[in-house]
Design a protein around this motif. Structure first.
Motif, PDB file in Angstrom:
ATOM      1  N   VAL A  21      40.895  45.780  29.767  1.00  0.00           N
ATOM      2  CA  VAL A  21      41.478  44.426  29.849  1.00  0.00           C
ATOM      3  C   VAL A  21      42.754  43.965  29.823  1.00  0.00           C
ATOM      4  CG1 VAL A  21      40.503  44.019  27.871  1.00  0.00           C
ATOM      5  CG2 VAL A  21      40.795  42.382  29.683  1.00  0.00           C
ATOM      6  N   ILE A  41      37.862  39.308  41.623  1.00  0.00           N
ATOM      7  CA  ILE A  41      38.127  40.239  40.347  1.00  0.00           C
ATOM      8  C   ILE A  41      37.114  40.966  40.606  1.00  0.00           C
ATOM      9  CG2 ILE A  41      39.713  37.996  39.603  1.00  0.00           C
ATOM     10  CD1 ILE A  41      36.133  37.719  37.933  1.00  0.00           C
ATOM     11  N   LYS A  53      48.082  42.958  40.029  1.00  0.00           N
ATOM     12  CA  LYS A  53      47.419  41.327  40.410  1.00  0.00           C
ATOM     13  C   LYS A  53      46.541  41.279  41.684  1.00  0.00           C
ATOM     14  CE  LYS A  53      49.502  38.475  37.836  1.00  0.00           C
ATOM     15  NZ  LYS A  53      50.618  37.254  37.876  1.00  0.00           N
ATOM     16  N   LEU A  86      37.926  44.783  39.820  1.00  0.00           N
ATOM     17  CA  LEU A  86      39.164  44.610  38.663  1.00  0.00           C
ATOM     18  C   LEU A  86      38.341  45.475  37.706  1.00  0.00           C
ATOM     19  CD1 LEU A  86      39.877  41.153  37.304  1.00  0.00           C
ATOM     20  CD2 LEU A  86      41.066  42.928  38.981  1.00  0.00           C
ATOM     21  N   CYS A  91      37.995  45.767  34.805  1.00  0.00           N
ATOM     22  CA  CYS A  91      38.042  45.212  33.912  1.00  0.00           C
ATOM     23  C   CYS A  91      36.469  44.791  33.470  1.00  0.00           C
ATOM     24  CB  CYS A  91      38.722  44.452  32.634  1.00  0.00           C
ATOM     25  SG  CYS A  91      39.531  42.931  33.667  1.00  0.00           S
ATOM     26  N   LYS A 147      43.881  38.847  33.029  1.00  0.00           N
ATOM     27  CA  LYS A 147      42.413  39.335  32.989  1.00  0.00           C
ATOM     28  C   LYS A 147      41.481  39.299  31.956  1.00  0.00           C
ATOM     29  CE  LYS A 147      43.387  44.392  34.365  1.00  0.00           C
ATOM     30  NZ  LYS A 147      43.505  45.932  33.547  1.00  0.00           N
TER      31      LYS A 147
END
Length: 166
Positions: free
Chosen positions: A39, A20, A48, A23, A25, A103
Motif C-alpha cells: 500500500v 482498482i 495511478k 492495484l 495492494c 492507495k
C-alpha cells in the motif's frame, strides 16, 4: 433522493472496483490479487490507474453535495452528527489526496461504499410492502459486518501490526 443515492452507490462500487482491481495492494478479501503490504510501495510517486483521479473527484463531489443538502434540510435528531460526519469525510478525502495517501484512501472508501449500497437500497425501497426491503436489510447487515468489521479490521491490523512502512 434515496433512490439516487442507491444508484450512485451501485455505480461507484462497480466503477471503483473497475479502477482498482489491478492495484498491487488490493487484498484478496476485497476482490484483488495484491498484498496490503504494497500500500505504501512507491509512495508518494506511484503510478495511478486510469480514471483514479476522476474517482476521487466524484467521491469528493458526492460528499460535498451531501453536506450542502444536509445543511439545507430541516433539523432532525442526528442533524449535527451528520454535519460532522460529512465534514470529517471530506477532510479525510481531501487530505489523503493532498498527502498522496490515495492507495489507502481508495481502499477505505471502497469498503465503506459496499454497505452504503444496501443502506441506500433499504431506504429507497423501504416503503414497498414486499420482500425487497428485508433483502436490503439482510444485505446491509452482512455487508456491513464483512466490510467494516472484517476488511477494515484487516487493514488496520496489517498497517499497525506488521512492518508496513511509509
Amino acid at each position: 433522493m434515496n433512490f439516487f443515492k442507491f444508484l450512485y452507490y451501485v455505480f461507484i462500487v462497480c466503477a471503483t472496483y473497475y479502477v482498482i482491481k489491478d492495484l498491487d495492494c488490493l487484498p484478496s478479501i476485497m476482490g484483488g490479487s495484491g498484498k496490503l503490504e504494497n500500500v505504501f510501495k512507491d509512495w508518494p510517486n506511484w503510478s495511478k490507474p486510469a480514471y483514479f483521479d476522476i474517482f476521487y473527484i466524484a467521491s469528493s463531489g458526492y460528499h460535498i453535495e451531501s453536506l450542502v443538502s444536509h445543511l439545507l434540510s430541516s433539523w432532525n435528531g442526528d442533524y449535527v452528527e451528520m454535519i460532522l460526519h460529512h465534514i470529517v469525510t471530506l477532510n479525510l478525502i481531501y487530505f489523503s489526496y493532498m498527502a498522496c495517501f490515495t492507495k489507502i484512501g481508495v481502499l477505505i472508501l471502497f469498503i465503506h461504499y459496499w454497505s452504503d449500497v444496501f443502506a441506500a437500497g433499504a431506504r429507497a425501497f423501504g416503503y414497498i410492502t414486499s420482500i425487497v426491503p428485508a433483502t436490503f436489510c439482510v444485505g446491509l447487515v452482512t455487508s456491513w459486518y464483512y466490510s467494516r468489521i472484517y476488511c477494515f479490521g484487516f487493514i488496520i491490523y496489517e498497517v499497525f501490526v506488521t512492518n508496513i512502512r511509509v
